[in-house]
Design a protein around this motif. Structure first.
Motif, short mmCIF file in Angstrom:
data_model
loop_
_atom_site.label_atom_id
_atom_site.label_comp_id
_atom_site.label_asym_id
_atom_site.label_seq_id
_atom_site.Cartn_x
_atom_site.Cartn_y
_atom_site.Cartn_z
N ASP A 60 0.81 -1.22 0.00
CA ASP A 60 0.00 0.00 0.00
C ASP A 60 0.84 1.27 0.00
O ASP A 60 0.28 2.38 -0.04
N GLU A 61 2.15 1.13 0.07
CA GLU A 61 3.03 2.30 0.14
C GLU A 61 3.68 2.59 -1.20
O GLU A 61 4.12 1.67 -1.90
N THR A 62 3.76 3.87 -1.54
CA THR A 62 4.50 4.32 -2.72
C THR A 62 5.60 5.25 -2.24
O THR A 62 5.33 6.29 -1.63
N LEU A 63 6.84 4.84 -2.50
CA LEU A 63 7.99 5.56 -1.94
C LEU A 63 8.89 6.09 -3.06
O LEU A 63 9.05 5.45 -4.11
N VAL A 64 9.48 7.25 -2.79
CA VAL A 64 10.50 7.82 -3.68
C VAL A 64 11.72 8.17 -2.84
O VAL A 64 11.69 8.07 -1.61
N GLU A 65 12.78 8.57 -3.51
CA GLU A 65 14.09 8.89 -2.94
C GLU A 65 14.82 7.59 -2.57
O GLU A 65 14.37 6.82 -1.74
N SER A 66 15.95 7.39 -3.22
CA SER A 66 16.65 6.11 -3.11
C SER A 66 17.08 5.79 -1.68
O SER A 66 16.97 4.64 -1.24
N GLN A 67 17.54 6.78 -0.92
CA GLN A 67 17.95 6.48 0.45
C GLN A 67 16.76 6.05 1.29
O GLN A 67 16.85 5.08 2.06
N CYS A 68 15.64 6.73 1.15
CA CYS A 68 14.42 6.37 1.88
C CYS A 68 14.01 4.94 1.53
O CYS A 68 13.66 4.15 2.41
N ILE A 69 14.08 4.60 0.25
CA ILE A 69 13.66 3.26 -0.19
C ILE A 69 14.62 2.20 0.32
O ILE A 69 14.20 1.13 0.78
N LEU A 70 15.92 2.48 0.27
CA LEU A 70 16.90 1.51 0.77
C LEU A 70 16.69 1.24 2.26
O LEU A 70 16.73 0.08 2.69
N GLU A 71 16.45 2.28 3.02
CA GLU A 71 16.22 2.09 4.46
C GLU A 71 14.92 1.33 4.69
O GLU A 71 14.84 0.47 5.58
N HIS A 72 13.90 1.63 3.91
CA HIS A 72 12.62 0.92 4.02
C HIS A 72 12.82 -0.57 3.74
O HIS A 72 12.31 -1.43 4.49
N LEU A 73 13.54 -0.90 2.69
CA LEU A 73 13.75 -2.30 2.34
C LEU A 73 14.53 -3.04 3.43
O LEU A 73 14.22 -4.18 3.76
N SER A 74 15.52 -2.37 3.99
CA SER A 74 16.27 -3.00 5.08
C SER A 74 15.38 -3.26 6.28
O SER A 74 15.36 -4.35 6.86
N ILE A 168 25.57 0.12 -1.45
CA ILE A 168 24.72 0.29 -2.63
C ILE A 168 24.54 1.77 -2.95
O ILE A 168 24.60 2.19 -4.11
N GLN A 169 24.33 2.57 -1.93
CA GLN A 169 24.17 4.01 -2.11
C GLN A 169 25.43 4.63 -2.73
O GLN A 169 25.38 5.39 -3.69
N MET A 170 26.58 4.26 -2.18
CA MET A 170 27.84 4.87 -2.61
C MET A 170 28.26 4.43 -4.00
O MET A 170 28.89 5.20 -4.74
N GLU A 171 27.91 3.22 -4.40
CA GLU A 171 28.34 2.72 -5.71
C GLU A 171 27.91 3.64 -6.83
O GLU A 171 28.67 3.87 -7.78
N PHE A 172 26.69 4.17 -6.75
CA PHE A 172 26.21 5.04 -7.81
C PHE A 172 27.08 6.29 -7.94
O PHE A 172 27.37 6.75 -9.05
N ALA A 173 27.52 6.82 -6.81
CA ALA A 173 28.37 8.01 -6.83
C ALA A 173 29.71 7.71 -7.49
O ALA A 173 30.21 8.50 -8.30
N ILE A 174 30.29 6.57 -7.13
CA ILE A 174 31.59 6.23 -7.71
C ILE A 174 31.45 5.87 -9.18
O ILE A 174 32.29 6.25 -10.01
N PHE A 175 30.39 5.18 -9.53
CA PHE A 175 30.12 4.89 -10.94
C PHE A 175 30.01 6.20 -11.73
O PHE A 175 30.57 6.33 -12.83
#
Length: 212
Positions: A60-74, A168-175
């Motif tokens: 039932d949740e719709t989430l945006v922002e990658s950090q918010c989603i990563l924390e939600h999934l964890s 996972i968050q940092m990889e995008f920055a280095i990529f």
């Protein structure tokens, strides 16, 4: 409950595809492609008013922002791949608050210079190069050195020196840094870490299924 990732090419939503693969790959994937202006297509606004990637519909949740989603999934997977310690949370936020702004600024300036009137492009190029030499370049290199010094003493960035959402968050920055021309031979500890995370089966699965 169904989980659906709305994924845009060349965006931070790859982080979420990767995280979902790490957690078992049980999700639906909807792919979108950038417009000729390199923007997200308008139909993404039908999923979330911001119309930006990533968008995760989790039950039932719709989430945006990658950090918010990563924390939600964890949090919703028994704390797997967490970044709750002070140091891990620092890296989770440092990526977006300290490293990415310099890369985004450089990209925006270069894009603007390239789209300026042809006669003015040499002037804009000098302007952009000056900003890069005096501001964005030194700050980015300083930030990368700081990360490199840490990784010279630690294997990963997340809780208990294990792989997790901070990585996972940092990889995008280095990529993104590598794509912009940064040579990781100047940052051997980052290069070792970068190669290690890319060898993970879930990373390869996300590349195959979602693409960058």
């Amino acid at each position: 409950m169904a989980t659906t990732l709305h994924h845009l090419n060349d965006s931070r939503s790859f982080r979420i595809a990767w995280a979902l693969e790490e957690l078992g790959g049980n999700y639906d994937l909807v792919k979108y492609h950038r417009t000729e202006e390199l923007l997200a297509p308008e139909e993404m606004k039908q999923v979330h008013p911001l119309g930006k990637a990533p968008i995760l519909v989790d039950g039932d949740e719709t989430l945006v922002e990658s950090q918010c989603i990563l924390e939600h999934l964890s949090q919703t997977h028994d704390g797997q791949f967490s970044a709750n310690s002070t140091q891990a949370r620092f890296w989770l936020t440092y990526c977006e608050s300290s490293l990415m702004p310099y890369m985004v600024m450089g990209l925006v300036l270069k894009t603007a210079a390239g789209q300026s009137p042809k006669l003015l492009r040499p002037v804009f190029k000098k302007f952009v190069d000056a900003i890069g030499s005096a501001f964005t370049g030194p700050n980015l290199k300083g930030g990368l050195k700081y990360l490199n010094d840490y990784l010279a003493k630690h294997e990963f960035l997340s809780d208990e020196d294990q792989f997790g959402i901070a990585d996972i968050q940092m990889e995008f920055a280095i990529f993104s840094a590598v794509q912009s021309g940064i040579d990781l031979k100047d940052y051997p500890a980052i290069r070792r870490w970068f190669e290690a995370v890319h060898e993970r089966p879930a990373y390869q699965a996300a590349l195959t299924r979602a693409g960058r």
